[in-house]
Write an enzyme that holds these catalytic residues in place. Structure first.
Site, PDB file in Angstrom:
ATOM      1  N   CYS A  35     -12.745 -43.232   4.266  1.00  0.00           N
ATOM      2  CA  CYS A  35     -14.311 -43.007   4.427  1.00  0.00           C
ATOM      3  C   CYS A  35     -14.619 -41.556   4.186  1.00  0.00           C
ATOM      4  O   CYS A  35     -13.599 -40.604   4.291  1.00  0.00           O
ATOM      5  CB  CYS A  35     -14.684 -43.094   5.896  1.00  0.00           C
ATOM      6  SG  CYS A  35     -16.380 -42.948   6.262  1.00  0.00           S
ATOM      7  N   GLY A  36     -15.785 -41.172   3.701  1.00  0.00           N
ATOM      8  CA  GLY A  36     -16.219 -39.805   3.492  1.00  0.00           C
ATOM      9  C   GLY A  36     -16.181 -39.005   4.833  1.00  0.00           C
ATOM     10  O   GLY A  36     -16.016 -37.923   4.725  1.00  0.00           O
TER      11      GLY A  36
END
Length: 161
Positions: A35-36
């Site tokens: 995930c970012g």
């Protein structure tokens, strides 16, 4: 049912509950290594390291429910967290946090601390639930709230304010 009674499995597949954490302040997070927001692992680890001697723990629960941003295999998840982010706080097996298959722990967390406009649903990875020493869910933080921004609230629950 108490938070401490819910059955869990560690990332290594060992059955346990949160009973060993009775009397501690907890930050329970649904995580995803791809995930970012994954750089938050470092901030979570920093909080864990800074306050663990004072009765605090970060607990990570990997989930692939948001655009499959988590690896499939628990061993790979553990390795990625350790190698890429230096994580050594407790990690649990990959779970669902929403829907009919949501883990009972996250069903309880969502019921006890609703999100924006009273919604129960977790919107994305790195939603954080702050739990006091009595096992009461006191607050939910969205993914955009970095671990550093939770520091003061942790100190308050630990009795440092």
């Amino acid at each position: 049912m108490s938070l401490y009674d819910i059955e869990l499995k560690t990332i290594k597949g060992e059955k346990q509950t949160l009973a060993p954490y009775k009397g501690q302040v907890l930050l329970i997070v649904n995580t995803a290594t791809k995930c970012g927001f994954a750089p938050q692992f470092k901030g979570l680890q920093k909080l864990h390291d800074h306050y663990k001697e004072q009765g605090f723990a970060v607990l990570g629960f990997p989930s692939g429910q948001f655009m499959n941003q988590e690896l499939e295999d628990n061993a790979e998840i553990a390795e990625s967290c350790e190698l890429n982010f230096g994580v050594n706080f407790p990690l649990y097996e990959k779970i669902d946090v929403n829907g009919d298959t949501a883990h009972p722990l996250f069903q309880k967390l969502k019921k006890d601390a609703r999100g924006v406009l009273g919604s129960k649903r977790i919107k994305w990875n790195f939603t954080k639930f702050l739990v006091d020493k009595e096992g009461k869910v006191v607050k939910r933080f969205g993914p955009n709230v970095t671990p550093e921004k939770i520091d003061n609230e942790i100190q308050t629950l630990l009795g440092q304010h």
